[in-house]
Design a protein around this motif. Structure first.
Motif, PDB file in Angstrom:
ATOM      1  N   ALA A  26       0.834  -1.206   0.000  1.00 59.80           N
ATOM      2  CA  ALA A  26       0.000   0.000   0.000  1.00 59.80           C
ATOM      3  C   ALA A  26       0.867   1.255   0.000  1.00 59.80           C
ATOM      4  O   ALA A  26       0.583   2.226  -0.716  1.00 59.80           O
ATOM      5  CB  ALA A  26      -0.932  -0.007   1.213  1.00 59.80           C
ATOM      6  N   LEU A  27       1.939   1.239   0.776  1.00 57.92           N
ATOM      7  CA  LEU A  27       2.860   2.372   0.825  1.00 57.92           C
ATOM      8  C   LEU A  27       3.497   2.613  -0.537  1.00 57.92           C
ATOM      9  O   LEU A  27       3.564   3.740  -1.019  1.00 57.92           O
ATOM     10  CB  LEU A  27       3.935   2.110   1.883  1.00 57.92           C
ATOM     11  CG  LEU A  27       4.957   3.205   2.138  1.00 57.92           C
ATOM     12  CD1 LEU A  27       4.297   4.436   2.741  1.00 57.92           C
ATOM     13  CD2 LEU A  27       6.045   2.682   3.069  1.00 57.92           C
ATOM     14  N   GLU A  31       3.576   5.790  -4.172  1.00 57.95           N
ATOM     15  CA  GLU A  31       4.850   6.487  -4.379  1.00 57.95           C
ATOM     16  C   GLU A  31       5.652   5.799  -5.478  1.00 57.95           C
ATOM     17  O   GLU A  31       5.877   4.600  -5.428  1.00 57.95           O
ATOM     18  CB  GLU A  31       5.655   6.505  -3.084  1.00 57.95           C
ATOM     19  CG  GLU A  31       6.987   7.196  -3.175  1.00 57.95           C
ATOM     20  CD  GLU A  31       6.874   8.632  -3.684  1.00 57.95           C
ATOM     21  OE1 GLU A  31       7.404   8.915  -4.777  1.00 57.95           O
ATOM     22  OE2 GLU A  31       6.236   9.446  -2.995  1.00 57.95           O
ATOM     23  N   THR A  32       6.104   6.581  -6.452  1.00 54.21           N
ATOM     24  CA  THR A  32       6.886   6.009  -7.555  1.00 54.21           C
ATOM     25  C   THR A  32       8.384   6.255  -7.411  1.00 54.21           C
ATOM     26  O   THR A  32       9.169   5.665  -8.151  1.00 54.21           O
ATOM     27  CB  THR A  32       6.431   6.592  -8.907  1.00 54.21           C
ATOM     28  OG1 THR A  32       6.593   8.018  -8.867  1.00 54.21           O
ATOM     29  CG2 THR A  32       4.976   6.232  -9.194  1.00 54.21           C
ATOM     30  N   ASP A  33       8.793   7.082  -6.455  1.00 56.15           N
ATOM     31  CA  ASP A  33      10.217   7.376  -6.310  1.00 56.15           C
ATOM     32  C   ASP A  33      10.932   6.221  -5.605  1.00 56.15           C
ATOM     33  O   ASP A  33      10.598   5.873  -4.464  1.00 56.15           O
ATOM     34  CB  ASP A  33      10.428   8.667  -5.525  1.00 56.15           C
ATOM     35  CG  ASP A  33      11.894   9.067  -5.511  1.00 56.15           C
ATOM     36  OD1 ASP A  33      12.348   9.685  -6.482  1.00 56.15           O
ATOM     37  OD2 ASP A  33      12.588   8.713  -4.528  1.00 56.15           O
ATOM     38  N   LEU A  34      11.905   5.642  -6.286  1.00 58.13           N
ATOM     39  CA  LEU A  34      12.618   4.485  -5.763  1.00 58.13           C
ATOM     40  C   LEU A  34      13.308   4.798  -4.438  1.00 58.13           C
ATOM     41  O   LEU A  34      13.209   4.025  -3.481  1.00 58.13           O
ATOM     42  CB  LEU A  34      13.642   3.971  -6.785  1.00 58.13           C
ATOM     43  CG  LEU A  34      14.491   2.781  -6.339  1.00 58.13           C
ATOM     44  CD1 LEU A  34      13.625   1.553  -6.080  1.00 58.13           C
ATOM     45  CD2 LEU A  34      15.562   2.478  -7.373  1.00 58.13           C
ATOM     46  N   ALA A  39      14.029   4.015   1.309  1.00 61.43           N
ATOM     47  CA  ALA A  39      14.245   4.627   2.624  1.00 61.43           C
ATOM     48  C   ALA A  39      13.172   4.168   3.616  1.00 61.43           C
ATOM     49  O   ALA A  39      13.479   3.801   4.758  1.00 61.43           O
ATOM     50  CB  ALA A  39      14.241   6.149   2.497  1.00 61.43           C
ATOM     51  N   ASN A  40      11.925   4.172   3.170  1.00 62.92           N
ATOM     52  CA  ASN A  40      10.845   3.726   4.059  1.00 62.92           C
ATOM     53  C   ASN A  40      10.975   2.247   4.397  1.00 62.92           C
ATOM     54  O   ASN A  40      10.769   1.851   5.546  1.00 62.92           O
ATOM     55  CB  ASN A  40       9.482   4.017   3.438  1.00 62.92           C
ATOM     56  CG  ASN A  40       9.003   5.419   3.768  1.00 62.92           C
ATOM     57  OD1 ASN A  40       9.345   5.969   4.812  1.00 62.92           O
ATOM     58  ND2 ASN A  40       8.218   5.989   2.885  1.00 62.92           N
ATOM     59  N   PRO A  68      19.740   4.365   0.637  1.00 62.45           N
ATOM     60  CA  PRO A  68      19.085   4.590   1.927  1.00 62.45           C
ATOM     61  C   PRO A  68      19.390   3.462   2.911  1.00 62.45           C
ATOM     62  O   PRO A  68      19.383   2.290   2.531  1.00 62.45           O
ATOM     63  CB  PRO A  68      17.598   4.597   1.568  1.00 62.45           C
ATOM     64  CG  PRO A  68      17.546   4.953   0.126  1.00 62.45           C
ATOM     65  CD  PRO A  68      18.773   4.348  -0.473  1.00 62.45           C
ATOM     66  N   PHE A  69      19.663   3.845   4.162  1.00 51.26           N
ATOM     67  CA  PHE A  69      19.948   2.839   5.188  1.00 51.26           C
ATOM     68  C   PHE A  69      19.584   3.352   6.560  1.00 51.26           C
ATOM     69  O   PHE A  69      19.399   4.546   6.771  1.00 51.26           O
ATOM     70  CB  PHE A  69      21.414   2.400   5.142  1.00 51.26           C
ATOM     71  CG  PHE A  69      22.402   3.407   5.669  1.00 51.26           C
ATOM     72  CD1 PHE A  69      22.830   3.365   6.988  1.00 51.26           C
ATOM     73  CD2 PHE A  69      22.926   4.395   4.840  1.00 51.26           C
ATOM     74  CE1 PHE A  69      23.744   4.281   7.483  1.00 51.26           C
ATOM     75  CE2 PHE A  69      23.844   5.311   5.324  1.00 51.26           C
ATOM     76  CZ  PHE A  69      24.254   5.258   6.650  1.00 51.26           C
TER      77      PHE A  69
END
Length: 160
Positions: A26-27, A31-34, A39-40, A68-69
């Motif tokens: 669902a998240l 959102e289309t930004d990789l 990150a999430n 992202p980490f």
């Protein structure tokens, strides 16, 4: 999608993963930004499971480059076939390592890391990056983690 992930507090590992899957889906659908999605996902996995380090490396210019980490300072670049992450990239297969000290060529980004799992992020059969999770405990990952993390990684929308 709310900003909270709901996972039953007294549930087992499998139940936690299964509760996360529809929430991540669902998240991601909104959102289309990789980078935002990675990150999430890193934050959610760190929060729910308390892993020592959770993050992504992305293939850029023939190297895995830190993305992202969540966790302590990390290695910035990893070569093809090098370390556990590079091996997952090379083989296009999840690497489940119960003792990183026993893995030939292990790259020690942190001396506290004892076990590791790395799941490749694939698009049309090509590795776009890897999900890397480290634990400060030996043999902290098993087949349940592998199966469930592969499912979660497959939910990440990767555009051309």
């Amino acid at each position: 999608m709310s900003e909270n992930i709901v996972v039953p507090s007294h549930s087992g590992k499998t139940e936690k993963y299964e509760a996360l899957a529809p929430q991540l889906e669902a998240l991601f659908s909104g959102e289309t930004d990789l980078i935002a999605n990675l990150a999430n996902m890193a934050a959610i996995l760190k929060e729910v499971f308390g892993f020592f380090w959770v993050g992504f490396y992305l293939v850029k210019n023939e190297q895995l480059v830190l993305g992202p980490f969540q966790g302590p300072l990390a290695c910035t670049r990893i070569g093809y076939g090098k370390g556990v992450c590079g091996k997952a990239w090379e083989t296009k297969q999840t690497q489940l390592i119960p003792d990183v000290e026993a893995f030939p060529g292990h790259i020690a980004c942190s001396a506290a890391s004892r076990s590791e799992i790395v799941v490749p992020l694939l698009k049309s059969g090509k590795v776009m990056g890897v999900l890397d999770i480290d634990s400060d405990k030996l043999a902290d990952f098993d087949q349940i983690d592998q199966t469930q993390l592969e499912k979660l990684v497959s939910l990440i929308p990767v555009e051309d």
